[in-house]
Design a protein around this motif. Structure first.
Motif, PDB file in Angstrom:
ATOM      1  N   VAL A 111       0.854  -1.195   0.000  1.00 40.64           N
ATOM      2  CA  VAL A 111       0.000   0.000   0.000  1.00 40.64           C
ATOM      3  C   VAL A 111       0.884   1.238   0.000  1.00 40.64           C
TER       4      VAL A 111
ATOM      5  N   ALA B 125       0.181   5.452   0.696  1.00 41.38           N
ATOM      6  CA  ALA B 125      -0.797   6.503   1.023  1.00 41.38           C
ATOM      7  C   ALA B 125      -0.151   7.851   0.689  1.00 41.38           C
ATOM      8  N   GLY B 126       0.428   8.528   1.675  1.00 44.70           N
ATOM      9  CA  GLY B 126       1.081   9.812   1.389  1.00 44.70           C
ATOM     10  C   GLY B 126       2.486   9.659   0.848  1.00 44.70           C
ATOM     11  N   GLY B 127       3.068   8.483   1.009  1.00 45.61           N
ATOM     12  CA  GLY B 127       4.406   8.208   0.474  1.00 45.61           C
ATOM     13  C   GLY B 127       5.558   8.797   1.286  1.00 45.61           C
ATOM     14  N   GLN B 128       5.259   9.406   2.421  1.00 45.26           N
ATOM     15  CA  GLN B 128       6.309  10.136   3.144  1.00 45.26           C
ATOM     16  C   GLN B 128       7.295   9.212   3.868  1.00 45.26           C
ATOM     17  N   SER B 129       6.860   8.008   4.183  1.00 50.11           N
ATOM     18  CA  SER B 129       7.793   7.025   4.748  1.00 50.11           C
ATOM     19  C   SER B 129       8.208   6.004   3.702  1.00 50.11           C
ATOM     20  N   LEU B 130       7.274   5.646   2.828  1.00 50.64           N
ATOM     21  CA  LEU B 130       7.573   4.582   1.866  1.00 50.64           C
ATOM     22  C   LEU B 130       8.527   5.057   0.764  1.00 50.64           C
TER      23      LEU B 130
ATOM     24  N   THR C 241      -0.166  10.674   6.218  1.00 45.48           N
ATOM     25  CA  THR C 241      -1.466  10.333   6.806  1.00 45.48           C
ATOM     26  C   THR C 241      -1.281   9.641   8.152  1.00 45.48           C
TER      27      THR C 241
ATOM     28  N   ASP D 273       5.748   9.659  16.229  1.00 47.18           N
ATOM     29  CA  ASP D 273       5.128  10.321  17.381  1.00 47.18           C
ATOM     30  C   ASP D 273       3.728   9.800  17.707  1.00 47.18           C
TER      31      ASP D 273
ATOM     32  N   LEU E 277      -5.369  -0.663   6.736  1.00 52.68           N
ATOM     33  CA  LEU E 277      -5.887   0.050   7.908  1.00 52.68           C
ATOM     34  C   LEU E 277      -6.893   1.072   7.391  1.00 52.68           C
TER      35      LEU E 277
HETATM   36  C1  LIG Z   1      11.604  14.424   6.464  1.00 48.01           C
HETATM   37  C2  LIG Z   1      10.650  13.568   7.247  1.00 48.01           C
HETATM   38  C3  LIG Z   1      10.518  13.786   8.604  1.00 48.01           C
HETATM   39  C4  LIG Z   1       9.646  13.012   9.357  1.00 48.01           C
HETATM   40  N1  LIG Z   1       9.510  13.274  10.697  1.00 48.01           N
HETATM   41  C5  LIG Z   1       8.616  12.579  11.427  1.00 48.01           C
HETATM   42  C6  LIG Z   1       8.389  12.882  12.792  1.00 48.01           C
HETATM   43  O1  LIG Z   1       8.973  13.804  13.369  1.00 48.01           O
HETATM   44  N2  LIG Z   1       7.486  12.122  13.470  1.00 48.01           N
HETATM   45  C7  LIG Z   1       6.782  11.125  12.883  1.00 48.01           C
HETATM   46  O2  LIG Z   1       5.970  10.480  13.546  1.00 48.01           O
HETATM   47  N3  LIG Z   1       6.962  10.814  11.582  1.00 48.01           N
HETATM   48  C8  LIG Z   1       7.842  11.531  10.844  1.00 48.01           C
HETATM   49  N4  LIG Z   1       8.016  11.232   9.528  1.00 48.01           N
HETATM   50  C9  LIG Z   1       7.287  10.071   8.958  1.00 48.01           C
HETATM   51  C10 LIG Z   1       5.993  10.457   8.368  1.00 48.01           C
HETATM   52  O3  LIG Z   1       5.358  11.561   8.878  1.00 48.01           O
HETATM   53  C11 LIG Z   1       4.948   9.354   8.516  1.00 48.01           C
HETATM   54  O4  LIG Z   1       5.431   8.142   8.826  1.00 48.01           O
HETATM   55  C12 LIG Z   1       4.193   9.386   7.260  1.00 48.01           C
HETATM   56  O5  LIG Z   1       3.352  10.492   7.276  1.00 48.01           O
HETATM   57  C13 LIG Z   1       3.473   8.112   6.917  1.00 48.01           C
HETATM   58  O6  LIG Z   1       2.266   8.372   6.261  1.00 48.01           O
HETATM   59  P1  LIG Z   1       2.149   8.201   4.703  1.00 48.01           P
HETATM   60  O7  LIG Z   1       0.709   8.390   4.406  1.00 48.01           O
HETATM   61  O8  LIG Z   1       3.091   9.092   4.016  1.00 48.01           O
HETATM   62  O9  LIG Z   1       2.550   6.672   4.531  1.00 48.01           O
HETATM   63  P2  LIG Z   1       3.314   5.957   3.327  1.00 48.01           P
HETATM   64  O10 LIG Z   1       4.699   6.456   3.245  1.00 48.01           O
HETATM   65  O11 LIG Z   1       2.510   5.993   2.093  1.00 48.01           O
HETATM   66  O12 LIG Z   1       3.323   4.457   3.899  1.00 48.01           O
HETATM   67  C14 LIG Z   1       4.084   4.120   5.021  1.00 48.01           C
HETATM   68  C15 LIG Z   1       3.902   2.643   5.311  1.00 48.01           C
HETATM   69  O13 LIG Z   1       2.594   2.386   5.764  1.00 48.01           O
HETATM   70  C16 LIG Z   1       1.894   1.520   4.852  1.00 48.01           C
HETATM   71  N5  LIG Z   1       0.545   2.076   4.754  1.00 48.01           N
HETATM   72  C17 LIG Z   1       0.231   3.376   4.531  1.00 48.01           C
HETATM   73  N6  LIG Z   1      -1.086   3.548   4.652  1.00 48.01           N
HETATM   74  C18 LIG Z   1      -1.602   2.333   4.943  1.00 48.01           C
HETATM   75  C19 LIG Z   1      -2.932   1.865   5.180  1.00 48.01           C
HETATM   76  N7  LIG Z   1      -3.994   2.688   5.184  1.00 48.01           N
HETATM   77  N8  LIG Z   1      -3.109   0.547   5.441  1.00 48.01           N
HETATM   78  C20 LIG Z   1      -2.042  -0.309   5.443  1.00 48.01           C
HETATM   79  N9  LIG Z   1      -0.767   0.086   5.250  1.00 48.01           N
HETATM   80  C21 LIG Z   1      -0.572   1.392   4.998  1.00 48.01           C
HETATM   81  C22 LIG Z   1       2.694   1.520   3.570  1.00 48.01           C
HETATM   82  O14 LIG Z   1       2.582   0.283   2.881  1.00 48.01           O
HETATM   83  C23 LIG Z   1       4.102   1.742   4.100  1.00 48.01           C
HETATM   84  O15 LIG Z   1       4.635   0.513   4.539  1.00 48.01           O
HETATM   85  C24 LIG Z   1       8.882  11.986   8.733  1.00 48.01           C
HETATM   86  C25 LIG Z   1       9.011  11.767   7.362  1.00 48.01           C
HETATM   87  C26 LIG Z   1       9.873  12.545   6.622  1.00 48.01           C
HETATM   88  C27 LIG Z   1       9.973  12.324   5.138  1.00 48.01           C
END
Ligand SMILES: Cc1cc2nc3c(=O)[nH]c(=O)nc-3n(C[C@H](O)[C@H](O)[C@H](O)COP(=O)(O)OP(=O)(O)OC[C@H]3O[C@@H](n4cnc5c(N)ncnc54)[C@H](O)[C@@H]3O)c2cc1C
Length: 285
Positions: A30, A32-37, A111, A124, A167
């Motif tokens: 999956v 979502a926002g791609g910020q971790s993946l 997200t 967090d 989720l």
């Molecule tokens: C520069 C930077 C700084 C950051 N600092 C922090 C911080 O201070 N604190 C903090 O907590 N985080 C931080 N993060 C991480 C980030 O905020 C979150 O982890 C991020 O928002 C994950 O959400 P996403 O929608 O981008 O997930 P994605 O990157 O799209 O996905 C992350 C993971 O979750 C899975 N996934 C996503 N959505 C679902 C779903 N609905 N169901 C099942 N699996 C799913 C994906 O398969 C992947 O494995 C930072 C990231 C960056 C790039």
């Protein structure tokens, strides 16, 4: 680096997303926002064959009032959570902690569902979910199942999600009256990850702490409840001295990691100090 090649699909319904994910097996992931993946793909620490983009599933977005509880869709962004009136009124701890995540650019795309599914011990929001006793709803080929936050974070970067599960939302009970809250985060620089974070909620009654809940970020491979602090604080006077004494137990039983930012003993020191601050703030003293 450039990610390895992958197929990409953007389903228009939750059923289609679950089916596509299940058909893709272990090689589908999956996004979502791609910020971790995306960083993991770029570093080639993850190399799925298929990305299932859930960004088109509007039913997983937003916050609903369900009487005694709030439902938060998994696709609700950090930015939306910090500004949502229902979250601010009933779940201020979540709004506050989410406001410390990264920077505005990340908060606009990232997200809550992605943050929790990623299960990073430095994230967090997992510790906040523990303190709020949240329940996570997960959809797989067999339907929905509910997972308590306490059971969702299994290990470092490992959640209770099966590879074919999504989720869909998070349910948090509205705390009754009398609760105060605070998220304390110690970070190397503004807008960066927590070296240690502490989520605290305190309910006061007649000058005493009636109940305290404390969750710790980055003090192990998963977020933990600081039960020894909660027990020491319950029934104690709601003053700074008593709360500092209770906070002295914050590192009990923890095994924090070593990394470039901190050794375990420094993290344990931080946990005690930040817990004292968080409890005092949450108790309003
Ligand atoms: C520069 C930077 C700084 C950051 N600092 C922090 C911080 O201070 N604190 C903090 O907590 N985080 C931080 N993060 C991480 C980030 O905020 C979150 O982890 C991020 O928002 C994950 O959400 P996403 O929608 O981008 O997930 P994605 O990157 O799209 O996905 C992350 C993971 O979750 C899975 N996934 C996503 N959505 C679902 C779903 N609905 N169901 C099942 N699996 C799913 C994906 O398969 C992947 O494995 C930072 C990231 C960056 C790039």
């Amino acid at each position: 680096m450039i990610p390895a090649g992958f197929e990409y699909t953007k389903p228009q319904s939750l059923d289609e997303a679950v089916r596509t994910l299940a058909d893709g097996g272990d090689d589908a992931k999956v996004i979502a926002g791609g910020q971790s993946l995306m960083p993991l793909l770029r570093l080639r620490l993850a190399y799925p064959d298929l990305l299932v983009d859930v960004g088109g599933l509007d039913e997983l977005r937003g916050v609903r009032d369900e009487g005694d509880s709030l439902w938060i869709g998994a696709l609700t962004t950090h930015y939306q959570i910090t500004r949502d009136p229902l979250i601010r009124e009933h779940c201020g701890l979540l709004a506050q902690a989410t406001g410390t995540v990264a920077d505005p650019a990340v908060r606009h795309r990232g997200t809550i569902g992605g943050n929790l599914s990623h299960a990073d011990s430095a994230g967090d929001l997992p510790a906040v979910m523990l303190v709020l006793d949240a329940t996570l709803t997960v959809r797989g080929p067999g339907g929905d199942r509910q997972v308590a936050a306490a059971d969702f974070f299994v290990d470092y970067l490992t959640s209770a999600l099966e590879p074919d599960e999504i989720l869909t939302g998070i349910r948090v009970a509205k705390p009754g009256p009398g609760w105060g809250y605070r998220y304390e985060k110690f970070q190397a620089s503004a807008q960066s990850w927590a070296i240690v974070g502490v989520a605290a909620m305190v309910r006061r009654s007649n000058g005493q702490v009636a109940e305290a809940r404390v969750g710790l970020t980055n003090m192990g491979t998963v977020p933990v409840r600081a039960r020894a602090v909660e027990e020491a604080a319950a029934g104690a006077a709601a003053d700074r001295g008593a709360l500092r004494d209770a906070a002295g137990h914050a590192a009990d039983g923890t095994s924090p990691p070593t990394d470039l930012n901190a050794r375990p003993d420094y993290r344990q020191h931080l946990a005690r100090v930040l817990t004292g601050r968080a409890l005092a703030h949450a108790a309003g003293v």
